[in-house]
Design a protein around this motif. Structure first.
Motif, PDB file in Angstrom:
ATOM      1  N   ARG A   1       0.828  -1.195   0.000  1.00  0.00           N
ATOM      2  CA  ARG A   1       0.000   0.000   0.000  1.00  0.00           C
ATOM      3  C   ARG A   1       0.874   1.262   0.000  1.00  0.00           C
ATOM      4  O   ARG A   1       1.888   1.310   0.694  1.00  0.00           O
ATOM      5  N   ASN A   2       0.447   2.259  -0.757  1.00  0.00           N
ATOM      6  CA  ASN A   2       1.157   3.535  -0.779  1.00  0.00           C
ATOM      7  C   ASN A   2       0.825   4.336   0.475  1.00  0.00           C
ATOM      8  O   ASN A   2      -0.328   4.369   0.913  1.00  0.00           O
ATOM      9  N   ARG A   3       1.820   4.977   1.035  1.00  0.00           N
ATOM     10  CA  ARG A   3       1.601   5.813   2.203  1.00  0.00           C
ATOM     11  C   ARG A   3       2.625   6.940   2.194  1.00  0.00           C
ATOM     12  O   ARG A   3       3.656   6.857   1.525  1.00  0.00           O
ATOM     13  N   LEU A   4       2.338   7.987   2.954  1.00  0.00           N
ATOM     14  CA  LEU A   4       3.243   9.117   3.063  1.00  0.00           C
ATOM     15  C   LEU A   4       4.118   8.944   4.293  1.00  0.00           C
ATOM     16  O   LEU A   4       3.628   8.643   5.376  1.00  0.00           O
ATOM     17  N   THR A   5       5.423   9.149   4.124  1.00  0.00           N
ATOM     18  CA  THR A   5       6.388   8.962   5.197  1.00  0.00           C
ATOM     19  C   THR A   5       7.141  10.261   5.448  1.00  0.00           C
ATOM     20  O   THR A   5       7.576  10.932   4.510  1.00  0.00           O
ATOM     21  N   GLN A   6       7.299  10.602   6.721  1.00  0.00           N
ATOM     22  CA  GLN A   6       8.075  11.797   7.079  1.00  0.00           C
ATOM     23  C   GLN A   6       9.559  11.460   6.959  1.00  0.00           C
ATOM     24  O   GLN A   6      10.031  10.467   7.508  1.00  0.00           O
ATOM     25  N   VAL A   7      10.292  12.293   6.238  1.00  0.00           N
ATOM     26  CA  VAL A   7      11.705  12.030   5.967  1.00  0.00           C
ATOM     27  C   VAL A   7      12.532  13.281   6.249  1.00  0.00           C
ATOM     28  O   VAL A   7      11.998  14.390   6.355  1.00  0.00           O
ATOM     29  N   TYR A   8      13.850  13.069   6.376  1.00  0.00           N
ATOM     30  CA  TYR A   8      14.783  14.180   6.403  1.00  0.00           C
ATOM     31  C   TYR A   8      15.323  14.365   4.991  1.00  0.00           C
ATOM     32  O   TYR A   8      15.606  13.385   4.291  1.00  0.00           O
ATOM     33  N   VAL A   9      15.472  15.608   4.563  1.00  0.00           N
ATOM     34  CA  VAL A   9      15.891  15.893   3.191  1.00  0.00           C
ATOM     35  C   VAL A   9      17.244  16.601   3.197  1.00  0.00           C
ATOM     36  O   VAL A   9      17.403  17.660   3.809  1.00  0.00           O
ATOM     37  N   PHE A  10      18.226  16.006   2.533  1.00  0.00           N
ATOM     38  CA  PHE A  10      19.552  16.611   2.376  1.00  0.00           C
ATOM     39  C   PHE A  10      19.618  17.275   1.006  1.00  0.00           C
ATOM     40  O   PHE A  10      19.265  16.653   0.002  1.00  0.00           O
ATOM     41  N   ALA A  11      20.091  18.523   0.965  1.00  0.00           N
ATOM     42  CA  ALA A  11      20.109  19.259  -0.302  1.00  0.00           C
ATOM     43  C   ALA A  11      21.387  20.073  -0.441  1.00  0.00           C
ATOM     44  O   ALA A  11      21.978  20.498   0.549  1.00  0.00           O
ATOM     45  N   ASP A  12      21.812  20.263  -1.686  1.00  0.00           N
ATOM     46  CA  ASP A  12      22.940  21.131  -2.045  1.00  0.00           C
ATOM     47  C   ASP A  12      24.239  20.671  -1.377  1.00  0.00           C
ATOM     48  O   ASP A  12      24.366  19.525  -0.971  1.00  0.00           O
TER      49      ASP A  12
END
Length: 224
Positions: free
Chosen positions: A57-68
């Motif tokens: 099943r598809n679900r939304l997960t809280q994540v940490y995002v690394f950028a640049d």
């Protein structure tokens, strides 16, 4: 591993890191939080990413995002802490994406003459810039490398104090008297590199992995 490009920014999430390592996402997030609390990395922003659970099943997960650039540095440190053998894979992927982003639009030659002229121009540029590139790689390039003063600032100590401790724990080769030179084992682990100054002297510089190792080592020893 899927690294996204959003608003001209290269990004990778904690969920994508977990998938690459074959680790549980919550464990990866805990490691990120611990490193951020210890001041090794900067706490990354939170985002939401779609994932699939065990039931498909598809679900939304809280994540940490690394950028640049900051995110690149910190994500490499996280992977190095969790699973060192995957560090090179992550570094290679970042570099590949950066090359793709920086590459100018290539104009395909329309005639044989244009193709020959393009080949001749490229050969001439390579010949002209090779001495400069060789010098830049051997001497000048310092991006991503840190000296003892910069690493010491992270720990709240001077370069003299830091170097004294590093000598005691065997980071430097004591047989070299004129300057501080890393032991080969330290270099082989990817913690440091040896560069030449304009005056031809050897200078020991820490990589971001070396910086993280020093901070962790001194904190574990109760020195910092």
């Amino acid at each position: 591993m899927n690294i996204l490009t959003q608003n001209s920014s290269l990004t990778i999430s904690s969920l994508q890191i977990a998938e690459m390592l074959g680790s549980r996402h919550d464990k990866v997030k805990q490691s990120i939080e611990r490193l951020a609390i210890n001041g090794v990395i900067i706490q990354p922003p939170v985002g939401v990413e779609q994932s699939t659970d065990a039931m498909g099943r598809n679900r939304l997960t809280q994540v940490y995002v690394f950028a640049d650039e900051q995110g690149k540095r910190d994500s490499i440190i996280v992977v190095a802490q969790l699973s060192p053998e995957f560090t090179a894979v992550l570094v290679d992927r970042w570099q590949e994406l950066e090359r793709q982003q920086a590459q100018p639009v290539f104009q395909i030659p329309q005639t044989l003459g244009e193709a020959l002229q393009l080949a001749a121009n490229q050969a001439l540029q390579i010949e002209q810039y090779k001495p400069k590139v060789d010098h830049y790689n051997a001497v000048v390039e310092r991006k991503g490398l840190l000296n003892a003063t910069q690493v010491g600032l992270k720990l709240g100590m001077s370069a003299i104090a830091l170097n004294r401790i590093l000598e005691e724990i065997g980071v430097y080769n004591k047989s070299v008297k004129r300057s501080r030179v890393f032991k080969q084992a330290f270099v082989n682990k990817g913690y440091g590199v040896l560069k030449q100054t304009e005056q031809g002297q050897t200078q020991s510089l820490f990589t971001i992995l070396g910086e993280a190792w020093v901070i962790e080592k001194l904190q574990c020893e109760g020195v910092a």
